[in-house]
Design a protein around this motif. Structure first.
Motif, PDB file in Angstrom:
ATOM      1  N   LEU A 127       0.864  -1.176   0.000  1.00 37.89           N
ATOM      2  CA  LEU A 127       0.000   0.000   0.000  1.00 37.89           C
ATOM      3  C   LEU A 127       0.902   1.228   0.000  1.00 37.89           C
ATOM      4  O   LEU A 127       1.275   1.760   1.047  1.00 37.89           O
ATOM      5  N   MET A 128       1.272   1.683  -1.188  1.00 44.87           N
ATOM      6  CA  MET A 128       2.302   2.716  -1.328  1.00 44.87           C
ATOM      7  C   MET A 128       1.927   4.033  -0.646  1.00 44.87           C
ATOM      8  O   MET A 128       2.801   4.765  -0.175  1.00 44.87           O
ATOM      9  N   SER A 129       0.641   4.334  -0.557  1.00 42.33           N
ATOM     10  CA  SER A 129       0.223   5.606   0.050  1.00 42.33           C
ATOM     11  C   SER A 129       0.572   5.695   1.530  1.00 42.33           C
ATOM     12  O   SER A 129       0.605   6.781   2.103  1.00 42.33           O
ATOM     13  N   LYS A 130       0.856   4.544   2.144  1.00 39.81           N
ATOM     14  CA  LYS A 130       1.174   4.545   3.574  1.00 39.81           C
ATOM     15  C   LYS A 130       2.630   4.174   3.866  1.00 39.81           C
ATOM     16  O   LYS A 130       2.991   3.944   5.014  1.00 39.81           O
ATOM     17  N   THR A 131       3.454   4.143   2.834  1.00 37.37           N
ATOM     18  CA  THR A 131       4.864   3.808   3.044  1.00 37.37           C
ATOM     19  C   THR A 131       5.664   5.066   3.372  1.00 37.37           C
ATOM     20  O   THR A 131       5.163   6.188   3.284  1.00 37.37           O
ATOM     21  N   HIS A 132       6.914   4.857   3.758  1.00 34.85           N
ATOM     22  CA  HIS A 132       7.780   5.960   4.161  1.00 34.85           C
ATOM     23  C   HIS A 132       9.135   5.816   3.484  1.00 34.85           C
ATOM     24  O   HIS A 132       9.598   4.698   3.235  1.00 34.85           O
ATOM     25  N   ILE A 133       9.778   6.951   3.216  1.00 37.91           N
ATOM     26  CA  ILE A 133      11.123   6.951   2.650  1.00 37.91           C
ATOM     27  C   ILE A 133      11.989   7.852   3.524  1.00 37.91           C
ATOM     28  O   ILE A 133      11.612   8.983   3.841  1.00 37.91           O
TER      29      ILE A 133
END
Length: 368
Positions: A352-358
């Motif tokens: 779920l890319m909208s909730k990932t972090h970088i």
């Protein structure tokens, strides 16, 4: 009740050991603030400086409108609940709760009313004639809290009060302390190393590491938008997964690239991520945001999937934890309990890319 304000507070022990480094914090009137972090991070030392049990090396502590740096603990109008309960073994529960009031020359009628009221609030009226050795750990903890309540202080300080209790009793007691805060409408500062306690009890959480405050915010904001790699890994059970990756460009689109997978960077992140092209970053994703039903429904594209081998399956009842390996890195997925999976299976998990972090690999600060 009162605000508690720490301004540029520093604690240095002999040998130039800096235990607390420039802490600035305002605990508002009637607020429940939890200081959390690993052992040795400075949280208990900070609390003890508020209580007056540790001398402040520099900076100021205010309780209400008073600067209390040089005020003795007994005159700070605070009450502290310790990890080891600190009850007098030769006194009854009633005498333990009344002792501080007797020292302050309260009338017997006032003492009795305060003790009876506190015992009623905590459900320990039937224990008033017992001595501490006849009580369970949970009962002793209630007595320690009751001794603080009768004082009616401007602020309550809790130093890991539940760490000696078993898991079931800890859950029960943290609920009781939360109810107590609501009922008393008082300022509370609570220290723990248990991030679950912090998340479930606090109005705001102060995350500390190496004597430095890393982030101060509401539990949900800290969980959703951690300030750095440490906070994101410390808050959350199981902890956030971290992958060593880099940002690369393929067909004019930016990707998060690892040896075994490539994830397309969402369009809305491109501007923030562009300066990191061809640079190392840390990609973070919480276990519930990889392989979960929501991730599968919203991240179904092959551009947002990671292939991995199942190494351990941990059923938890309503959900299952999968321990997986990409071949180069290990991670955890929190999936529906009814998902059919076997150890050794190669599976594909949507992210779920909208909730990932970088995170910046060098500074460890959050980018996205």
């Amino acid at each position: 009740m009162a605000d508690v304000t720490l301004t540029n507070v520093v604690k240095i022990y002999p040998g130039n050991v800096k235990a607390v480094d420039n802490v600035n914090l305002v605990v508002k009137d009637r607020e429940f603030v939890v200081l959390v972090g690993p052992s040795g991070c400075g949280k208990s030392t900070t609390l003890r400086m508020v209580a007056g049990l540790e001398e402040i090396s520099s900076g100021t502590v205010k309780i209400g409108s008073r600067i209390v740096n040089d005020v003795p603990p007994k005159d700070r109008d605070i009450a502290m609940v310790f990890q080891n309960y600190a009850l007098y073994p030769h006194m009854t529960v009633y005498e333990n709760m009344a002792f501080g009031l007797k020292l302050r020359k309260f009338k017997k009628t006032d003492i009795d009313k305060r003790v009876q009221d506190a015992a009623d609030i905590l459900g320990i009226k039937e224990l008033l004639d017992r001595r501490p050795k006849a009580l369970s750990g949970g009962q002793r903890q209630r007595v320690a809290v009751g001794r603080a309540i009768v004082r009616k202080p401007e602020a309550f300080l809790f130093d890991e009060p539940l760490s000696n209790l078993d898991a079931k009793l800890r859950v029960q007691m943290r609920t009781e302390i939360s109810k107590l805060h609501t009922r008393l409408e008082t300022t509370m500062i609570y220290v723990t190393h248990d991030q679950v306690e912090a998340m479930t009890m606090a109005d705001r959480i102060v995350v500390m590491k190496d004597g430095i405050v890393q982030q101060v915010d509401t539990p949900l904001n800290i969980y959703d938008t951690p300030a750095n790699l440490f906070v994101s890994g410390f808050i959350g059970t199981p902890p956030m997964n971290f992958f060593k990756t880099r940002i690369g460009k393929i067909d004019n689109a930016l990707y998060i690239i690892e040896d075994t997978f490539k994830l397309k960077v969402p369009e809305k992140w491109k501007e923030a991520i562009a300066p990191y092209e061809n640079k190392a970053v840390v990609f973070g994703v919480r276990p519930e945001d990889i392989g979960s039903p929501e991730a599968e429904s919203k991240g179904g594209s092959d551009l947002h999937k990671i292939n991995a081998k199942v190494e351990v399956i941990e059923p938890m009842g309503a959900e299952t934890f999968l321990y997986l390996s990409t071949g180069t890195q290990s991670f955890i997925s929190r999936v529906d309990a009814h998902r059919k999976t076997v150890v050794g299976e190669e599976i594909s998990l949507a992210v779920l890319m909208s909730k990932t972090h970088i995170f910046d690999a060098a500074t460890e600060k959050i980018i996205i």
